[in-house]
Enzyme design. Structure first.
Site: not given
Length: 249
Positions: A55, A113
């Site tokens: 994003d 992540y």
């Protein structure tokens, strides 16, 4: 097409100044910037395909992307050639030729992540673009306990955006750790796939636990119920980094 070769890139980027990985009508994306410079370098029209659609504001250390070319250059030549052209916030880490049927998304993978939380009374300006500043006291032990509920195979429909469009919201998380060094809390999570905003909603939920506004039992309920029961908000993007993508046999 005869003579085509598929080149796999591993790249790192600071996502601050981009609208995310994927081409968007409202601003410059990582994909658009990189594709533009590959086309200028090769003189060919190419289609760049990425492994993870990060994003706006999200960073990467190990994003994977592929493109096809007729150029017969050694694959590693693309590293310095592209890095000389790209802005300083996008860097090619490596390049290699892969089989033409290799697709960066449609493979068995494990993705890792990290989410960084700066937990101190006042912010630090040099950390503002790659961490989320939280001035309130956090109960790290409670967050760690709640985080253990996330590990395993679960239906994560309560840990993704309502506009997520996938066939299944079941995912497997193999590891989740929360550590603190100085004022920085680092959540590291590894799994076979992540839904839209999934990591950021997990972080927001664990922060609620750290504030003593939710508990590990709330996390468990959110994973077990078929109803919409979201424990916490979506944490901001700047604390999130795609660390790496492992391709499994």
């Amino acid at each position: 097409m005869e003579g085509l070769r598929r080149i796999k890139l591993i790249l790192a980027y600071d996502g601050t100044n981009y609208c995310g990985w994927q081409v968007q009508p409202n601003g410059m994306s990582i994909q658009e910037m990189l594709q533009k410079h590959i086309e200028e370098l090769t003189g060919e029209k190419i289609m760049l395909t990425g492994a993870s659609r990060t994003d706006s504001g999200v960073h990467a250390l190990g994003q994977v992307a592929v493109f096809d070319t007729t150029k017969i250059w050694p694959a590693e030549r693309f590293v310095p050639a592209l890095n000389q052209r790209l802005p300083k916030d996008i860097v090619i880490q490596s390049a290699e030729e892969v089989p033409m049927d290799f697709h960066p998304r449609y493979q068995n993978t494990l993705k890792t992540y990290e989410y960084r939380i700066l937990n101190r009374r006042v912010p630090l300006p040099n950390e503002r673009l790659n961490s989320y500043f939280v001035p309130q006291n956090l109960d790290l032990e409670a967050m760690q306990k709640a985080g253990r509920e996330i590990i395993g195979t679960h239906d994560f429909h309560n840990f993704c955006s309502l506009k997520t469009n996938v066939q299944s919201t079941v995912r497997t998380i193999t590891d989740l750790t929360l550590t603190k060094e100085g004022d920085m809390i680092c959540l590291r999570i590894r799994g076979d796939g992540f839904l839209y905003n999934m990591v950021r909603i997990i972080v927001g939920s664990l922060l609620k636990v750290g504030f003593h506004k939710k508990t590990a039992e709330d996390i468990r309920r959110s994973l077990e119920t078929e109803e919409r029961y979201v424990v916490g908000p979506t944490a901001p993007p700047q604390g999130l980094t795609l660390v790496n993508i492992e391709y499994l046999e």
